[in-house]
Design an enzyme around this catalytic site. Sequence first.
Site, PDB file in Angstrom:
ATOM      1  N   GLU A  81     -13.266   4.064  -8.678  1.00  0.00           N
ATOM      2  CA  GLU A  81     -13.876   2.799  -8.303  1.00  0.00           C
ATOM      3  C   GLU A  81     -14.122   2.765  -6.797  1.00  0.00           C
ATOM      4  OE1 GLU A  81     -13.343  -1.941  -7.789  1.00  0.00           O
ATOM      5  OE2 GLU A  81     -11.750  -0.527  -7.351  1.00  0.00           O
TER       6      GLU A  81
ATOM      7  N   ASP B 255      -8.544   2.957  -9.917  1.00  0.00           N
ATOM      8  CA  ASP B 255      -8.749   1.657  -9.283  1.00  0.00           C
ATOM      9  C   ASP B 255      -8.641   1.776  -7.762  1.00  0.00           C
ATOM     10  OD1 ASP B 255      -8.669  -1.428  -9.564  1.00  0.00           O
ATOM     11  OD2 ASP B 255      -6.888  -1.035  -8.342  1.00  0.00           O
TER      12      ASP B 255
ATOM     13  N   ASN C 212     -18.924  -5.523 -14.473  1.00  0.00           N
ATOM     14  CA  ASN C 212     -17.553  -5.139 -14.763  1.00  0.00           C
ATOM     15  C   ASN C 212     -16.663  -6.374 -14.685  1.00  0.00           C
ATOM     16  OD1 ASN C 212     -16.905  -5.565 -12.060  1.00  0.00           O
ATOM     17  ND2 ASN C 212     -16.019  -3.564 -11.743  1.00  0.00           N
TER      18      ASN C 212
ATOM     19  N   ASP D 157       0.812  -1.212   0.000  1.00  0.00           N
ATOM     20  CA  ASP D 157       0.000   0.000   0.000  1.00  0.00           C
ATOM     21  C   ASP D 157       0.847   1.265   0.000  1.00  0.00           C
ATOM     22  OD1 ASP D 157      -2.871   0.494   0.035  1.00  0.00           O
ATOM     23  OD2 ASP D 157      -2.447   1.665   1.846  1.00  0.00           O
TER      24      ASP D 157
END
Length: 491
Positions: A248, A212, A313, A182
Amino acid sequence: MKLLLLLVAIGLCSAQYNPNTRAGRTSIVHLFEWRWDDIAAECERYLAPNGFGGVQISPPNENVIVSNPWRPWYERYQPISYKLCSRSGNEQQFRDMVTRCNNVGVYIYVDAIINHMCGSGMGVGTHSTCGSYFNTGSRDFPAVPYSSWDFNDGKCRTGSGEIENYGDIYQVRDCKLVGLLDLALEKDYVRGKIAEFMNNLINIGVAGFRLDAAKHMWPGDLKAITDRLTNLNTRWFPSGARPFIYQEVIDLGGEPISSSQYFGIGRVTEFKYGAKLGTVIRKWNGEKMAYLKNWGEGWGFMPNDRALVFVDNHDNQRGHGAGGASILTFWDPRSTIKLTTLLRFPDQNDWIGPPSYSDGSTKPVTINADTTCGNDWVCEHRWRQIKNMAIFRNVVDGQPFSNWWDNGSNQVAFGRGNRGFIVFNNDDWYMDVTLYTGLPSGTYCDVISGQKEGGRCTGRQITVDGTGKARFQISNNDEDPFAAIHVDAKL
Ligand code: QV4
Ligand code: CA
């Protein structure tokens, strides 16, 4: 305003909410895992002539190579650097695609993976799509470069270092999403590297980005990054045009992180749209099509001018992410903005990558004599009904929702101004109704059962009389139990 109204006309809506599509082009198709050479050809030979507005592409930057033993589609969600090489092609091929698509007015939207790098367990080596070295143990990505300073290891407070509870906004943003390293997006250095990557793409000519895993990034960090983005390339776009941003965020309710927290940055993917539509079409939970009369904001969806809508999706079609069992994997003609052209995959294999050769490289998309795709590619956007409904959207663009009719059950019809009219029969019995369409009198070709070709209709014909009424007879056993007519399909 209802979701039935399409995206606001170009120029009227500001900044990163504007999709930048050419006037009268209202859909974006997701060409998942396609090679850049194939997308360039598809823009020229199919998408532009049929009025498609753009293409969402798979992540273009370098990613880890996962051997599973075959390469899964999801390796592309594990970045190694921001160099432009992937199974879809190299930088030269990428540039060529953007130029050729832009030249025919079909714009490119990049799936940008900026929340993380690859999975923490990917090891040490050069098994990456440009051959760049990396070491996940020491958090070393010299091709960016990122080092251990640039990740959230110190900040995440869960025992596992993973996101364990979506009810805790801190761990959702600062811990690892399924083991993915991350990034520390509050760092000026990291923001700078990401902005540099995105600005390189903007300079090449892309029109916008899907962000994303936006839910896993703090809105303030995203704002800081998107504020650093330059205007679009004036070779194709008006001066001052901003990159289109759609984030998203899977918000089906029930979590502290909501879509609205991201409205200041750009649009947000509306996952309720596909989930609810699926329950209606499947008639689950007592739902019926008659209830669609106030579809959109009336159903608790996000505001029309902040939403990006789609039916399925690449995740929820194969059981990844959220969305639930109701997701339809065929296309709803009513308000779709983004279509997904997907890969054929056996039910049990949610990881199957693109059609590929034994060395792992992606097979080209070939076109069969009947216009469908070969080499195991599935091209939903080439299916007559889908292509024709993308055109329908363009023909009725800007027209108000009009002339709604329903039978109190699952037979419904509505128009868009006086330019198009559509009728559905999702009941278990025959439909034979005469409805006011609002369209000028004449004979129309139903663009679902066929289409207008050289002045002739290959499907059923529908006659609108002098009072604007037409008779619709639709069997519940029809392959496609619906019909659509519009002014450009008048014979
Ligand atoms: C595994 C374990 C972890 C472990 C880790 C150790 O599950 O617990 O810590 O190994 O390294 C793949 C594997 C996954 C593996 C991970 C890391 O499936 O099992 O972790 O790699 O090696 C796609 C796929 C994921 C895939 C990921 C990276 O869906 O399965 O993970 O790519 O290759 C939430 C989010 C939402 C997200 C959705 C899937 O809120 O943002 O989940 N959707 C987007 C994309 C999606 C993508 C990602 C985010 C990540 O649409 O396609 O995940 O970029 O709802
Ligand atoms: Ca994060």
